[in-house]
Design a protein around this motif. Structure first.
Motif, PDB file in Angstrom:
ATOM      1  N   ASP A  29      -2.891  -2.265  -4.699  1.00  0.00           N
ATOM      2  CA  ASP A  29      -4.168  -2.573  -4.079  1.00  0.00           C
ATOM      3  C   ASP A  29      -4.072  -3.956  -3.427  1.00  0.00           C
ATOM      4  OD1 ASP A  29      -6.751  -3.146  -3.332  1.00  0.00           O
ATOM      5  OD2 ASP A  29      -7.646  -2.496  -5.227  1.00  0.00           O
ATOM      6  N   GLU A  30      -4.033  -3.979  -2.090  1.00  0.00           N
ATOM      7  CA  GLU A  30      -3.853  -5.227  -1.363  1.00  0.00           C
ATOM      8  C   GLU A  30      -5.074  -6.137  -1.434  1.00  0.00           C
ATOM      9  OE1 GLU A  30      -1.746  -5.006   2.436  1.00  0.00           O
ATOM     10  OE2 GLU A  30      -1.309  -2.923   1.942  1.00  0.00           O
ATOM     11  N   SER A  62       0.826  -1.214   0.000  1.00  0.00           N
ATOM     12  CA  SER A  62       0.000   0.000   0.000  1.00  0.00           C
ATOM     13  C   SER A  62       0.861   1.265   0.000  1.00  0.00           C
ATOM     14  CB  SER A  62      -0.963   0.003   1.188  1.00  0.00           C
ATOM     15  OG  SER A  62      -0.250   0.002   2.399  1.00  0.00           O
ATOM     16  N   PRO A 119      -0.226  -9.140   0.243  1.00  0.00           N
ATOM     17  CA  PRO A 119       0.906  -8.294   0.618  1.00  0.00           C
ATOM     18  C   PRO A 119       2.145  -9.099   1.010  1.00  0.00           C
ATOM     19  CG  PRO A 119      -0.814  -8.169   2.274  1.00  0.00           C
ATOM     20  CD  PRO A 119      -1.376  -8.932   1.115  1.00  0.00           C
TER      21      PRO A 119
END
Length: 169
Positions: free
Chosen positions: A43-44, A38, A49
């Motif tokens: 866009d997680e 982020s 992530p």
């Protein structure tokens, strides 16, 4: 005070905080020192992530680790298997260009264990000399590590005479 000077001081502070967190074994603070997807606008909700390859790390003698998951696992392993570690940073140089900063330094590392209690002598320590390059990115929450690369400095062997300088008779 000029903005670049302020940036240099902020990067120095982030770099110092990273090493101090390692010394304390504070995994949460070490993790917060590294970029997250982020931080880079990833866009997680569409990317895991832990697997997004936004960061990289090379510990001395290790292969390249890519992605927050691999990098943070490596620090968890190091912290779990190191009773005591202390960094004396020398030859620290900081260069900032835009939103990217480069820190080079020599890590004079003492490690061993366990850390002494008040009044006790320190147990056997191992010293290691490592050169490191840390790359930081500016984020809304401050400077974050993007890449860490550390390599051992090989000790000179007095018995090796590889130079071509003739020995006097």
């Amino acid at each position: 005070m000029t903005a670049p000077h302020t940036d240099v001081e902020q990067v120095e502070a982030a770099n110092t905080a990273f090493y101090e967190a390692l010394e304390r074994g504070d995994f949460e603070e070490v993790a917060s020192a590294w970029l997250t997807p982020s931080d880079l606008g990833v866009d997680e909700s569409y990317h895991d992530p832990a697997d997004t390859g936004v960061v990289s790390c090379v510990h001395p003698g290790w292969p390249v680790l890519t992605g927050r998951g691999e990098v943070l696992r490596s620090y968890a392993l190091i912290m779990a298997n190191t009773d005591y570690i202390q960094f004396f940073l020398t030859d620290v140089h900081v260069s900032v260009t835009g939103d990217t900063a480069l820190v080079t330094c020599t890590e004079n590392i003492l490690s061993g264990g366990p850390a002494p209690e008040a009044g006790e002598e320190l147990g056997p320590l191992v010293g290691q000399l490592v050169v490191a390059t840390n790359v930081y990115r500016r984020t809304p929450s401050g400077w974050k590590l993007w890449s860490h690369h550390a390599s051992p400095v090989l000790a000179e062997d007095d018995d090796d005479e590889d130079d071509d300088t003739p020995t006097p008779p």
